[in-house]
Write a protein that holds these residues in place. Sequence first.
Motif, mmCIF file in Angstrom:
data_model
loop_
_atom_site.group_PDB
_atom_site.id
_atom_site.type_symbol
_atom_site.label_atom_id
_atom_site.label_comp_id
_atom_site.label_asym_id
_atom_site.label_seq_id
_atom_site.Cartn_x
_atom_site.Cartn_y
_atom_site.Cartn_z
ATOM 1 N N SER A 55 0.841 -1.204 0.000
ATOM 2 C CA SER A 55 0.000 0.000 0.000
ATOM 3 C C SER A 55 0.879 1.257 0.000
ATOM 4 C CB SER A 55 -0.921 0.033 1.230
ATOM 5 O OG SER A 55 -0.174 0.296 2.397
ATOM 6 N N ILE A 60 5.019 4.886 2.962
ATOM 7 C CA ILE A 60 5.385 5.998 3.859
ATOM 8 C C ILE A 60 5.987 5.446 5.153
ATOM 9 C CG2 ILE A 60 4.508 8.007 5.133
ATOM 10 C CD1 ILE A 60 2.256 8.166 2.949
ATOM 11 N N SER A 81 -4.414 16.557 4.257
ATOM 12 C CA SER A 81 -4.090 15.407 3.416
ATOM 13 C C SER A 81 -4.942 14.240 3.868
ATOM 14 C CB SER A 81 -2.602 15.054 3.555
ATOM 15 O OG SER A 81 -2.251 13.970 2.704
ATOM 16 N N ALA A 84 -3.421 8.792 5.898
ATOM 17 C CA ALA A 84 -2.253 7.917 5.709
ATOM 18 C C ALA A 84 -0.940 8.685 5.645
ATOM 19 C CB ALA A 84 -2.420 7.092 4.443
HETATM 20 C C1 LIG Z 1 -3.956 7.194 -1.208
HETATM 21 C C2 LIG Z 1 -3.061 8.015 -0.387
HETATM 22 C C3 LIG Z 1 -2.217 7.458 0.588
HETATM 23 C C4 LIG Z 1 -2.255 6.012 1.004
HETATM 24 O O1 LIG Z 1 -2.256 5.079 0.036
HETATM 25 P P1 LIG Z 1 -2.925 3.637 0.294
HETATM 26 O O2 LIG Z 1 -2.438 2.853 -0.874
HETATM 27 O O3 LIG Z 1 -4.393 3.833 0.340
HETATM 28 O O4 LIG Z 1 -2.375 3.120 1.582
HETATM 29 C C5 LIG Z 1 -1.345 8.291 1.252
HETATM 30 N N1 LIG Z 1 -1.326 9.616 1.024
HETATM 31 C C6 LIG Z 1 -2.125 10.189 0.119
HETATM 32 C C7 LIG Z 1 -2.016 11.660 -0.105
HETATM 33 C C8 LIG Z 1 -3.033 9.422 -0.600
HETATM 34 O O5 LIG Z 1 -3.845 10.008 -1.489
#
Ligand SMILES: *Cc1c(COP(=O)(O)O)cnc(C)c1O
Length: 368
Positions: A55, A60, A81, A84
């Motif tokens: 993911s 991150i 934001s 995540a």
């Molecule tokens: C989608 C997204 C994430 C996380 O990605 P996942 O694949 O859903 O874990 C993190 N930061 C931003 C800005 C996002 O749009």
Amino acid sequence: MKRLNVASPIIGTNEKNAVQKVLDSGIIAQGPVVAQLEKDFAAYCGTKYAVALNSGTAAIHTALYTLGIGEGDEVITTPFSFIATVNPILMVGASPKFADIKEGDFNIDPKKVESAITKRTKAIIAVDLYGQPYDFEELSRIASMHGIELIEDACQAVGAKYGDKMAGSFGSAGCFSLYATKNIMSGEGGILTTNSEKVVESAKQFRQHGMTGPYEYADLGYNLRMTDILAAIGVEQLKQVDEFNRLRQRNARQLNEGLAGIDGIITPTINKGRTHVFHQYTIRITPDFAVTRERLIEILNEHEIGSGVYYPKALHLYPHIAKLGFSDGDFPVAEKTSQEVLSLPVHPGIEPADIQRIVEVITGAASE
Ligand SMILES: *Cc1c(COP(=O)(O)O)cnc(C)c1O
């Protein structure tokens, strides 16, 4: 009438055939197709390496871990934001700090970052929000002056550019998501890009329980692996990224033209020297508009037009973060923006006639 959704994955025969091939191969977990996706992604972003994960959140998390960020460290990020961006800071045991955004482009304000830096600051996570790169020049100057890491949350920005530099190549590590609604996708998935050999080696260990050999574990890790089934979709999607982004940019241009000059609507702007890939096309509805944002959402729905509020609340106001000592009023630009934003359908499945329909409905609402 065809419903216009705010996101809609595009899956063609090539994706289906590629998945079939993996299923028939007998290697369905992490294998050669994951390695292929990593090679292709690094080449596309112009970085030396890419590591596939399960993911964007994992990307991150892995970036922070491999850069050695943990307990006692502070990480500065944007309060505006997806959640995540900030949760991985907590997952590695560090403390999130915020710097407010700039009103114009929704991205973190370098001046506010500078004043948030303390002796404990170890990293900045900057987001290319909605698909527009953050102010890389200013932030990298600040980061190198203070000897701190700059991590790029490029989850919404595959294919975006700052000058000639591709998103994902800006800082110490770039983080992408292949979640179903992103500009290219594999259902779920993440990619970490980097030029650092140390980061890539540590990331490959971290995604596999810190493993260095058969049942040899040199360090803490987790299971953050991607499967070849999903990587096969990613490989095919990456081949189409420039075309997908071109259609998003065309749609955004048409929306900007159609919505120009409506009282109370502020259309998105593109900063000089940056390529915006419009993961979201996001307008602001100010009190000058004829109806409230909530009413406009209803009107759009009545006309079979989907929309989305990304994001309805600034990150420092969620309970598990607010309890660290943040409250209402701390980051006023982000808080105000969260009350005003509305994202409209802009994905490649949206055609010029659809945009016309969206513009007509909003124009109609403006005279309500
Ligand atoms: C989608 C997204 C994430 C996380 O990605 P996942 O694949 O859903 O874990 C993190 N930061 C931003 C800005 C996002 O749009």
